[in-house]
Enzyme design. Sequence first.
Site, PDB file in Angstrom:
ATOM      1  N   TYR A   1      16.054  65.720 136.073  1.00 34.54           N
ATOM      2  CA  TYR A   1      16.419  64.297 136.055  1.00 34.54           C
ATOM      3  C   TYR A   1      16.978  63.881 134.691  1.00 34.54           C
ATOM      4  CZ  TYR A   1      13.603  63.412 140.327  1.00 34.54           C
ATOM      5  OH  TYR A   1      13.089  63.393 141.600  1.00 34.54           O
TER       6      TYR A   1
ATOM      7  N   TYR B   1       9.218  65.702 137.269  1.00 35.79           N
ATOM      8  CA  TYR B   1       9.938  64.454 137.541  1.00 35.79           C
ATOM      9  C   TYR B   1      10.206  63.779 136.207  1.00 35.79           C
ATOM     10  CZ  TYR B   1       8.374  65.424 142.302  1.00 35.79           C
ATOM     11  OH  TYR B   1       8.131  66.026 143.513  1.00 35.79           O
TER      12      TYR B   1
END
Length: 459
Positions: A71, A416
């Site tokens: 990400y 994440y």
Amino acid sequence: MTALAACLLAAVGGNSSLVTYPSSVAGFNLNIPLDPAAVTYPTTADQVSSIVKCAVQHDKKVQAHGGGHSYGNHGYGGVDGELVVDVQNFQQFSVDSSTGIATVGAGYHLGDVTTLLYDAGELAFAHGSCPSVGVGGHATVGGVGPTSRLYGTALDHIESVQIVLANGSIITASESSHPDVFFAVQGAGAGFGIVTEFKFRTETPPTLGVQYQYTFAGTNITAHATALKEWQAFVAQDDIPRELSSMVIMLPTAVSISGTYFGSEADFDALDFPGAFTAPFTETITIYTDWLSMVDHWADQAATLETPSYFYAKALDVHADNLLTDDVIDSIFEYTSTTESGANSWYMSIQLAAGAINDIASDATAFPHRDVLYWFTSFASANGTVPESTFEFLDGINEVVETGMPGVDFSAYAGYVDYQLENAQQSYWKGNLPRLETIKALVDPQDVFHNPQSVRPSS
Ligand SMILES: Cc1cc2nc3c(=O)[nH]c(=O)nc-3n(C[C@H](O)[C@H](O)[C@H](O)COP(=O)(O)OP(=O)(O)OC[C@H]3O[C@@H](n4cnc5c(N)ncnc54)[C@H](O)[C@@H]3O)c2cc1C
Ligand SMILES: *[C@@H]1O[C@H](CO)[C@@H](O)[C@H](O)[C@H]1NC(C)=O
Ligand SMILES: *[C@@H]1O[C@H](CO)[C@@H](O)[C@H](O)[C@H]1NC(C)=O
Ligand SMILES: *[C@@H]1O[C@H](CO)[C@@H](O)[C@H](O)[C@H]1NC(C)=O
């Protein structure tokens, strides 16, 4: 030709197609365009070693690039000027049929690994469901997927790795060989070297699955909040079987609860999961009788998430002994329904964890999240550069939770990436951080393997 370019060209045996100099690379997150020093495509571990030596000589930071799904675009370094080692040419694969241990080159994507393992004797190991994620970045950070409650994370399946260290040596790390490096690779790999090959323990995957989906349509936030409270109460029960995987997706206009129960429809019905919910919902049930059909279904579900976009994301761990309170859940929906997101689209997502993931001690591998009941993430994408209001919108969701439950640890899984997170290392590696910093000082004191949130050497 610069001295660095000459060094890199020699490192790959003079094959100029294996060293590129893009001025801008688009990673998975379009919001973080990067200008790496070079992107290399070595074909052997020796070449990786030579490239790392060039980087050290010319004072460049290094990151491996696997499937490119970070990400924060950490596979391209996460900041400008890094030397990128793309491992896509590492495509060796074999299975030892006596032990079930699979040798998997670091260049594969999860979708490839699924097919190869299945073809090699109907095998699998637990990992995420998005087929384009790279095994390199996934298995070195965590790797949580639908069968993780049964079998653990991807990194729990690593028997050993071949890894190139900062001093250029190519070693095998396992429980018995370089155990400190092995510990670090299982959850914090990006800061410790470049894995060229994994050996994974495998299992025989389930063949029977009940895929369920309960959709609470409409914008009634009381119904949304109630569904989340009821879901949380259900999955927090002690006797919820490991065969049940579950996710909650919360959109502005609907909440959907879905997952796979690995077993018969009769056993699933006996759980009476739908009976947990009081608000009206629509139900979809599909029965699968083979593994690859289940995997295909999950891939279809993930397909809309697989396109690069301009986005930001945040994550929180929720523990069984600190469940979200009813007030906090109400506040989350109150907040998201009344605050301008500035985003083109946003959602919140929950992934049920626990089960086999938590059978392992939190200090046995670098990945410390062994007491988590579920991961709570939020994600917002924009049509172009992410506006400040969107960062604030997502920060606000976490603030609602953190201020509503003061003193509770909500640190987050490094897979994440929250690229704006302060003290990210503390959040990602918690109690394991001091040991990781010590190992880093031993094997990479110059911090060669570096991204904005990787482990730094202790001083
Ligand atoms: C659409 C989508 C779905 C996802 N779903 C899940 C999920 O279900 N479960 C889950 O746990 N995670 C999930 N993730 C997160 C994903 O596991 C991580 O982002 C992972 O790090 C991506 O690995 P990569 O190789 O594709 O990415 P990259 O960007 O290439 O690499 C990510 C990091 O790993 C390092 N790295 C890559 N290869 C190596 C290597 N060979 N040796 C050492 N370090 C390496 C890179 O240097 C970088 O720091 C998802 C991500 C996306 C975008
Ligand atoms: C919203 O949902 C709640 C909980 O299901 C329900 O009690 C209430 O009647 C709904 N309100 C509206 C306006 O539909
Ligand atoms: C983004 O683009 C889509 C499609 O062009 C459009 O419908 C939407 O309104 C845009 N959103 C924002 C926040 O600009
Ligand atoms: C490189 O570092 C590893 C790990 O610290 C060590 O075992 C090895 O001896 C070193 N190799 C060289 C050539 O210094």
